[in-house]
Write an enzyme that holds these catalytic residues in place. Structure first.
Site, PDB file in Angstrom:
ATOM      1  N   ASP A  48      22.674   0.360  -2.497  1.00  0.00           N
ATOM      2  CA  ASP A  48      23.356  -0.846  -2.988  1.00  0.00           C
ATOM      3  C   ASP A  48      22.913  -2.085  -2.211  1.00  0.00           C
ATOM      4  OD1 ASP A  48      24.834   1.080  -4.439  1.00  0.00           O
ATOM      5  OD2 ASP A  48      26.330   1.177  -2.844  1.00  0.00           O
ATOM      6  N   ASN A 187      34.556   4.962 -16.836  1.00  0.00           N
ATOM      7  CA  ASN A 187      34.706   4.847 -15.384  1.00  0.00           C
ATOM      8  C   ASN A 187      34.823   3.393 -14.959  1.00  0.00           C
ATOM      9  OD1 ASN A 187      33.065   7.485 -15.914  1.00  0.00           O
ATOM     10  ND2 ASN A 187      34.076   7.744 -13.922  1.00  0.00           N
ATOM     11  N   GLU A 225      28.290  -1.024 -13.793  1.00  0.00           N
ATOM     12  CA  GLU A 225      28.697  -1.473 -12.464  1.00  0.00           C
ATOM     13  C   GLU A 225      27.563  -2.265 -11.830  1.00  0.00           C
ATOM     14  OE1 GLU A 225      29.536   2.183 -10.417  1.00  0.00           O
ATOM     15  OE2 GLU A 225      27.437   2.571  -9.930  1.00  0.00           O
ATOM     16  N   HIS A 289      21.642  -0.506  -8.822  1.00  0.00           N
ATOM     17  CA  HIS A 289      22.459  -1.388  -7.981  1.00  0.00           C
ATOM     18  C   HIS A 289      21.589  -2.426  -7.288  1.00  0.00           C
ATOM     19  CE1 HIS A 289      26.581  -2.005  -6.356  1.00  0.00           C
ATOM     20  NE2 HIS A 289      25.856  -2.967  -5.788  1.00  0.00           N
ATOM     21  N   ARG A 323      19.267   7.530  -0.640  1.00  0.00           N
ATOM     22  CA  ARG A 323      18.895   6.361  -1.431  1.00  0.00           C
ATOM     23  C   ARG A 323      18.245   5.344  -0.498  1.00  0.00           C
ATOM     24  NH1 ARG A 323      24.456   5.266  -4.628  1.00  0.00           N
ATOM     25  NH2 ARG A 323      25.292   5.869  -2.563  1.00  0.00           N
ATOM     26  N   HIS A 365      -5.426  -1.557 -18.530  1.00  0.00           N
ATOM     27  CA  HIS A 365      -6.122  -0.399 -19.074  1.00  0.00           C
ATOM     28  C   HIS A 365      -5.437   0.028 -20.361  1.00  0.00           C
ATOM     29  CE1 HIS A 365      -2.978   2.430 -17.665  1.00  0.00           C
ATOM     30  NE2 HIS A 365      -2.951   1.703 -16.552  1.00  0.00           N
ATOM     31  N   TRP A 366      -6.241   0.547 -21.247  1.00  0.00           N
ATOM     32  CA  TRP A 366      -5.742   1.010 -22.546  1.00  0.00           C
ATOM     33  C   TRP A 366      -6.702   2.080 -23.039  1.00  0.00           C
ATOM     34  CZ3 TRP A 366      -7.363   0.581 -27.769  1.00  0.00           C
ATOM     35  CH2 TRP A 366      -6.368   0.891 -28.704  1.00  0.00           C
ATOM     36  N   ASP A 381       0.620  -1.303 -17.046  1.00  0.00           N
ATOM     37  CA  ASP A 381      -0.784  -1.125 -17.422  1.00  0.00           C
ATOM     38  C   ASP A 381      -1.680  -2.176 -16.762  1.00  0.00           C
ATOM     39  OD1 ASP A 381      -0.226   1.052 -18.970  1.00  0.00           O
ATOM     40  OD2 ASP A 381      -0.683   0.118 -20.895  1.00  0.00           O
ATOM     41  N   HIS A 458     -14.934 -10.291 -17.112  1.00  0.00           N
ATOM     42  CA  HIS A 458     -14.530 -10.020 -18.490  1.00  0.00           C
ATOM     43  C   HIS A 458     -15.491 -10.723 -19.446  1.00  0.00           C
ATOM     44  CE1 HIS A 458     -12.780 -14.018 -19.494  1.00  0.00           C
ATOM     45  NE2 HIS A 458     -12.471 -14.060 -18.212  1.00  0.00           N
TER      46      HIS A 458
END
Length: 483
Positions: A48, A187, A225, A289, A323, A365-366, A381, A458
């Site tokens: 938390d 809850n 919560e 949380h 945690r 990436h694909w 990705d 590219h």
């Protein structure tokens, strides 16, 4: 499951062509904020988590400890520094009566010149009679100052209540929290009200914001919560945690216009599915949380949350101490909404390679092939962990975030994302020398280790490793901004 190499169909080719053309027609988009990198987990056995950046130059960190018996606080000038900062116990549970058990989910805020810690606690003689409480300190340094108990936050019902948080919008301070409402078989639901004359009193009507009804909100328990609010792009985004606190735990989100009345439940829209959830590929389970902070340069929003690095738990998850507090960058979509991606692997957080000359477009990436694309979905990705090069010291390799063990590599001058086979050839193909960007300041270029003078660049919407021809076009294509 990992991507599978399938032959591109005519439709796929058309989609790729349209994406390239579309990228040319889109208005120029400014680059997102620069890369911020941290090492996860930030803190073990701290659930938390709440991190608050103050104007004094410090980050303040508090969280639930596994013993549920005290409130701790750390501070450091950097987020990463919190991982090794000394920890101070600022308050301990009572030995009898109220605030005597289950000391949960502290949050620290600075309001009107004083420090406040909101937390939940049960009674020593009735540990599940959990309510919300507030501590106050007027000290400049809250780690060394004294704290005054300001008592319980009174809400319309004397029922299970926890996870108080506060935020200001349009000059008005609000409290948001989780509570069990009589007559509703859950809850906890989420509620909001205006703050009154002080930071431990609400005033006016209380509004129920949401009830857990969807499948992803009701696994194990019907839970909403841990609300946390971030405000950007003319909207309020309220994240919350849902389901049991095991691997089912996840984040949902409510969204409202910043100009709407937050006390009107109809102002808020619930996400259809979780916006952040367990991921077996990265080995992260039960993320939730959360809170939000900002990077040291103030330019990036940071998601703070806890999770575990294993799925299966023996016994009640609340008795499992492991945690861990984790952090990662929040990205923002073109439509102004947050993209939390997936819980990234442990270790150094990943980056994205954004094109210098095509702002808003990232290497992704694909189906194994690397390409350049705007508005990448899923976000992961386009996220890569920069690691020590597979070919050795002085080089870098780019490991896929959502497919650990897969690396960006070149073969036949084409860039792919493939699993390392351990060979010398693969290690060389997947290793680069990081250079100052060919396009100039603020950029980086990646030169092939086994083909010196060849750079990642590219072209026509795809990514290649090609020889630098010295042109301005090549320099732009081969330069990236890390974000």
């Amino acid at each position: 499951m990992p991507p599978t190499p399938v032959r591109r169909t005519l439709v796929t080719a058309l989609v790729t062509l349209l994406a390239v053309i579309g990228g040319l027609l889109l208005p120029v988009t400014a680059h997102a904020s620069p890369a911020v990198q941290y090492t996860n987990p930030l803190a073990s056995q701290r659930a938390d988590p709440h991190i608050f950046r103050h104007t004094d130059g410090y980050y303040y960190f508090t969280a639930t400890v596994p013993e549920y018996d005290r409130i701790v606080l750390r501070r450091a000038t950097t987020v990463q520094g919190l991982s090794t900062a000394p920890e101070t116990v600022i308050w301990r549970r009572h030995t009898s009566g109220e605030m005597g058990a289950h000391i949960w989910a502290p949050e620290i805020h600075f309001i009107n010149g004083k420090w406040y810690v909101y937390f939940a606690a049960g009674r020593a003689d009735d540990i599940w009679r959990i309510r919300m409480y507030v501590l106050e300190s007027s000290a400049a340094n809250p780690l060394t100052g004294s704290w005054t108990e300001r008592g319980r936050i009174t809400t319309p019902w004397d029922t299970f209540a926890l996870d108080a948080s506060t935020f200001v919008t349009n000059g008005v301070r609000y409290l948001v929290w989780a509570q069990q409402e009589p007559g509703i078989a859950t809850n906890s639901n989420l509620y909001i009200a205006r703050m009154g004359a002080n930071p431990w009193t609400i005033t006016g009507p209380t509004t129920r914001l949401t009830v857990p009804t969807l499948a992803w909100e009701t696994r194990g328990f019907k839970v909403a919560e841990g609300p946390a609010v971030i405000q950007r792009n003319g909207r309020l985004f309220l994240t919350y945690s849902a389901s049991a606190t095991d691997a089912n735990y996840c984040l949902g989100m409510l969204t409202a216009s910043a100009s709407a009345d937050p006390l009107n439940a109809s102002s808020w829209t619930k996400s259809a599915g979780p916006v952040f959830a367990s991921n077996a590929s990265t080995g992260q389970y039960g993320p939730g949380h959360n809170s939000f902070t900002v990077s040291e340069d103030g330019q990036s929003d940071i998601l703070v949350y806890h999770d575990r690095n294993y799925r299966d738990i023996t016994g009640d998850p609340l008795n499992d101490p492991n945690r861990r507090t984790r952090v990662q960058k929040v990205y923002w979509r073109a439509d102004g909404t947050p993209d939390f991606g997936i819980p990234v692997p442990d270790g150094v957080t990943p980056v994205r390679l954004m094109s210098h000359d095509t702002p808003g477009s990232a290497v992704r990436h694909w189906e194994y092939r690397a390409r350049l694309e705007a508005n990448v979905s899923p976000l992961a990705d386009s996220q890569f962990k920069l690691v020590t090069g597979l070919s050795g010291s002085g080089t870098v390799s780019l490991e896929s975030t959502n497919f650990p063990g897969y690396y960006l590599r070149h073969r036949n001058h084409e860039a792919w994302v493939e699993r390392s086979d351990g060979t010398t050839l693969f290690r060389g193909d997947a290793s680069f020398t990081r250079r100052a960007g060919l396009a100039g300041s603020g950029t980086v270029s990646l030169e092939s280790v086994n083909f010196p003078g060849y750079y990642l660049r590219h072209r026509a919407g795809q990514v290649w490793v090609e020889q630098n021809d010295g042109t301005a076009t090549f320099r732009g294509n081969a330069s990236f901004v890390l974000e």
